[in-house]
Design a protein around this motif. Sequence first.
Motif, PDB file in Angstrom:
ATOM      1  N   MET A 100       0.694  -1.141   0.073  1.00  0.00           N
ATOM      2  CA  MET A 100      -0.108   0.013   0.023  1.00  0.00           C
ATOM      3  C   MET A 100       0.894   1.492  -0.111  1.00  0.00           C
ATOM      4  SD  MET A 100      -3.236   0.624  -0.172  1.00  0.00           S
ATOM      5  CE  MET A 100      -4.489   1.929   0.460  1.00  0.00           C
ATOM      6  N   GLU A 101       1.772   1.378   0.890  1.00  0.00           N
ATOM      7  CA  GLU A 101       2.706   2.572   0.933  1.00  0.00           C
ATOM      8  C   GLU A 101       3.584   2.549  -0.304  1.00  0.00           C
ATOM      9  OE1 GLU A 101       6.742   3.824   3.673  1.00  0.00           O
ATOM     10  OE2 GLU A 101       4.971   2.904   4.673  1.00  0.00           O
ATOM     11  N   ASN A 102       3.908   1.368  -1.044  1.00  0.00           N
ATOM     12  CA  ASN A 102       4.773   1.633  -2.186  1.00  0.00           C
ATOM     13  C   ASN A 102       3.753   2.195  -3.395  1.00  0.00           C
ATOM     14  OD1 ASN A 102       7.214   0.669  -1.239  1.00  0.00           O
ATOM     15  ND2 ASN A 102       6.941  -1.582  -1.604  1.00  0.00           N
ATOM     16  N   GLU A 103       2.538   1.777  -3.275  1.00  0.00           N
ATOM     17  CA  GLU A 103       1.692   2.245  -4.374  1.00  0.00           C
ATOM     18  C   GLU A 103       1.541   3.553  -4.181  1.00  0.00           C
ATOM     19  OE1 GLU A 103      -1.963  -0.121  -4.398  1.00  0.00           O
ATOM     20  OE2 GLU A 103      -0.813  -1.843  -4.436  1.00  0.00           O
ATOM     21  N   GLN A 104       1.293   4.298  -3.069  1.00  0.00           N
ATOM     22  CA  GLN A 104       1.074   5.746  -2.575  1.00  0.00           C
ATOM     23  C   GLN A 104       2.621   6.430  -3.087  1.00  0.00           C
ATOM     24  OE1 GLN A 104      -1.360   7.129  -1.771  1.00  0.00           O
ATOM     25  NE2 GLN A 104      -0.645   9.173  -2.251  1.00  0.00           N
ATOM     26  N   ARG A 105       3.734   5.655  -2.878  1.00  0.00           N
ATOM     27  CA  ARG A 105       4.982   6.347  -3.206  1.00  0.00           C
ATOM     28  C   ARG A 105       5.055   6.445  -4.875  1.00  0.00           C
ATOM     29  NH1 ARG A 105       8.888   3.498  -0.380  1.00  0.00           N
ATOM     30  NH2 ARG A 105       7.898   4.284   1.524  1.00  0.00           N
ATOM     31  N   ALA A 106       4.735   5.316  -5.493  1.00  0.00           N
ATOM     32  CA  ALA A 106       4.693   5.189  -6.907  1.00  0.00           C
ATOM     33  C   ALA A 106       3.729   6.533  -7.450  1.00  0.00           C
ATOM     34  CB  ALA A 106       4.461   3.741  -7.362  1.00  0.00           C
ATOM     35  N   HIS A 107       2.732   6.409  -6.934  1.00  0.00           N
ATOM     36  CA  HIS A 107       1.729   7.457  -7.566  1.00  0.00           C
ATOM     37  C   HIS A 107       2.189   9.081  -7.236  1.00  0.00           C
ATOM     38  CE1 HIS A 107      -2.229   9.247  -8.197  1.00  0.00           C
ATOM     39  NE2 HIS A 107      -2.110   9.934  -7.090  1.00  0.00           N
ATOM     40  N   ASN A 108       2.539   9.055  -6.095  1.00  0.00           N
ATOM     41  CA  ASN A 108       3.392  10.453  -5.948  1.00  0.00           C
ATOM     42  C   ASN A 108       4.379  10.855  -6.899  1.00  0.00           C
ATOM     43  OD1 ASN A 108       1.374  10.946  -3.746  1.00  0.00           O
ATOM     44  ND2 ASN A 108       2.965  10.392  -2.299  1.00  0.00           N
ATOM     45  N   ALA A 109       5.388   9.733  -7.137  1.00  0.00           N
ATOM     46  CA  ALA A 109       6.568   9.854  -7.886  1.00  0.00           C
ATOM     47  C   ALA A 109       6.095  10.272  -9.462  1.00  0.00           C
ATOM     48  CB  ALA A 109       7.306   8.741  -8.214  1.00  0.00           C
ATOM     49  N   LEU A 110       4.851   9.646  -9.932  1.00  0.00           N
ATOM     50  CA  LEU A 110       4.431   9.798 -11.270  1.00  0.00           C
ATOM     51  C   LEU A 110       3.588  11.006 -11.088  1.00  0.00           C
ATOM     52  CD1 LEU A 110       2.993   6.188 -11.968  1.00  0.00           C
ATOM     53  CD2 LEU A 110       4.853   7.233 -13.093  1.00  0.00           C
ATOM     54  N   MET A 111       3.093  11.504 -10.224  1.00  0.00           N
ATOM     55  CA  MET A 111       2.445  12.794 -10.061  1.00  0.00           C
ATOM     56  C   MET A 111       3.655  13.909 -10.229  1.00  0.00           C
ATOM     57  SD  MET A 111      -0.746  12.931 -10.114  1.00  0.00           S
ATOM     58  CE  MET A 111      -1.196  14.520  -9.345  1.00  0.00           C
ATOM     59  N   ARG A 112       4.585  13.777  -9.434  1.00  0.00           N
ATOM     60  CA  ARG A 112       5.690  14.708  -9.571  1.00  0.00           C
ATOM     61  C   ARG A 112       6.386  14.955 -10.991  1.00  0.00           C
ATOM     62  NH1 ARG A 112       6.761  12.746  -4.637  1.00  0.00           N
ATOM     63  NH2 ARG A 112       8.507  11.366  -5.519  1.00  0.00           N
ATOM     64  N   LYS A 113       6.517  13.868 -11.476  1.00  0.00           N
ATOM     65  CA  LYS A 113       7.207  13.471 -13.040  1.00  0.00           C
ATOM     66  C   LYS A 113       5.941  14.222 -14.162  1.00  0.00           C
ATOM     67  CE  LYS A 113       9.005  10.393 -16.344  1.00  0.00           C
ATOM     68  NZ  LYS A 113       9.411   9.185 -16.474  1.00  0.00           N
ATOM     69  N   ALA A 114       4.744  13.854 -13.955  1.00  0.00           N
ATOM     70  CA  ALA A 114       3.590  14.275 -14.799  1.00  0.00           C
ATOM     71  C   ALA A 114       3.656  15.885 -14.762  1.00  0.00           C
ATOM     72  CB  ALA A 114       2.442  13.697 -14.590  1.00  0.00           C
ATOM     73  N   ILE A 115       3.679  16.364 -13.488  1.00  0.00           N
ATOM     74  CA  ILE A 115       3.442  17.915 -13.571  1.00  0.00           C
ATOM     75  C   ILE A 115       4.672  18.510 -14.011  1.00  0.00           C
ATOM     76  CG2 ILE A 115       3.347  19.603 -11.684  1.00  0.00           C
ATOM     77  CD1 ILE A 115       1.337  17.805 -10.196  1.00  0.00           C
ATOM     78  N   GLY A 116       5.815  17.808 -13.850  1.00  0.00           N
ATOM     79  CA  GLY A 116       6.981  18.551 -14.247  1.00  0.00           C
ATOM     80  C   GLY A 116       7.225  18.477 -16.024  1.00  0.00           C
ATOM     81  N   LEU A 117       6.440  17.533 -16.680  1.00  0.00           N
ATOM     82  CA  LEU A 117       6.227  17.402 -18.020  1.00  0.00           C
ATOM     83  C   LEU A 117       5.252  18.339 -18.579  1.00  0.00           C
ATOM     84  CD1 LEU A 117       6.279  13.490 -18.566  1.00  0.00           C
ATOM     85  CD2 LEU A 117       7.948  14.972 -19.086  1.00  0.00           C
ATOM     86  N   LEU A 118       4.117  18.474 -18.021  1.00  0.00           N
ATOM     87  CA  LEU A 118       3.129  19.230 -18.041  1.00  0.00           C
ATOM     88  C   LEU A 118       3.525  20.981 -17.953  1.00  0.00           C
ATOM     89  CD1 LEU A 118       0.137  17.299 -16.948  1.00  0.00           C
ATOM     90  CD2 LEU A 118       0.767  18.039 -19.266  1.00  0.00           C
ATOM     91  N   ALA A 119       4.458  21.312 -17.006  1.00  0.00           N
ATOM     92  CA  ALA A 119       4.942  22.538 -16.462  1.00  0.00           C
ATOM     93  C   ALA A 119       5.673  23.146 -17.913  1.00  0.00           C
ATOM     94  CB  ALA A 119       5.683  22.539 -15.478  1.00  0.00           C
ATOM     95  N   ARG A 120       6.572  22.118 -18.679  1.00  0.00           N
ATOM     96  CA  ARG A 120       7.081  22.720 -19.795  1.00  0.00           C
ATOM     97  C   ARG A 120       6.433  22.902 -20.946  1.00  0.00           C
ATOM     98  NH1 ARG A 120       9.735  18.104 -17.739  1.00  0.00           N
ATOM     99  NH2 ARG A 120      11.444  18.691 -16.530  1.00  0.00           N
ATOM    100  N   ARG A 121       5.356  21.879 -21.278  1.00  0.00           N
ATOM    101  CA  ARG A 121       4.681  22.212 -22.338  1.00  0.00           C
ATOM    102  C   ARG A 121       2.984  21.215 -22.045  1.00  0.00           C
ATOM    103  NH1 ARG A 121       4.146  18.026 -26.089  1.00  0.00           N
ATOM    104  NH2 ARG A 121       5.907  16.715 -26.355  1.00  0.00           N
TER     105      ARG A 121
END
Length: 150
Positions: free
Chosen positions: A1-22
């Motif tokens: 459960m904790e690993n899933e939340q950590r993976a979700h948060n990491a993907l969110m950070r990466k996605a927001i970083g991508l969307l911040a560029r374009r």
Amino acid sequence: MENEQRAHNALMRKAIGLLARREHSALELRQKLATGADHLDALDPVVEQLQAQGYQSDTRFAEMTVRSRMGRGQGPMRIRQALQQHGLDDELVSQVMQVADDDWIALAREVRHKRFGPWHGGEYRERAKQMRFLAGRGFTQSHIEAAFAG
């Protein structure tokens, strides 16, 4: 459960970083997030959450792509193909392309004039060359003909 939340948060950070560029389409964003992701099952919930929060929008991506590609002198057929390659559905593509419908002839004229200068009529081979150029840019036959009419 904790690993899933950590993976979700990491993907969110990466996605927001991508969307911040374009802007990215949902398909493109999923593909980029999948690279190096440990939990692929977390991709869809992340993209859905970003869409719900307004960070990712296929409509906004399509509108931006149409404006950008028109600015580079591309015609409707080439732009439509690019939008479909980014995984956008035909209804959305048609809706976004409809907005720019009136501008295609003017754009074809502008692109032809910028590349070749004013048209004075005359030589068949030169006209054919210019028509092939416009067709390669993605303009329809009616847009190409109109580009020479005025």
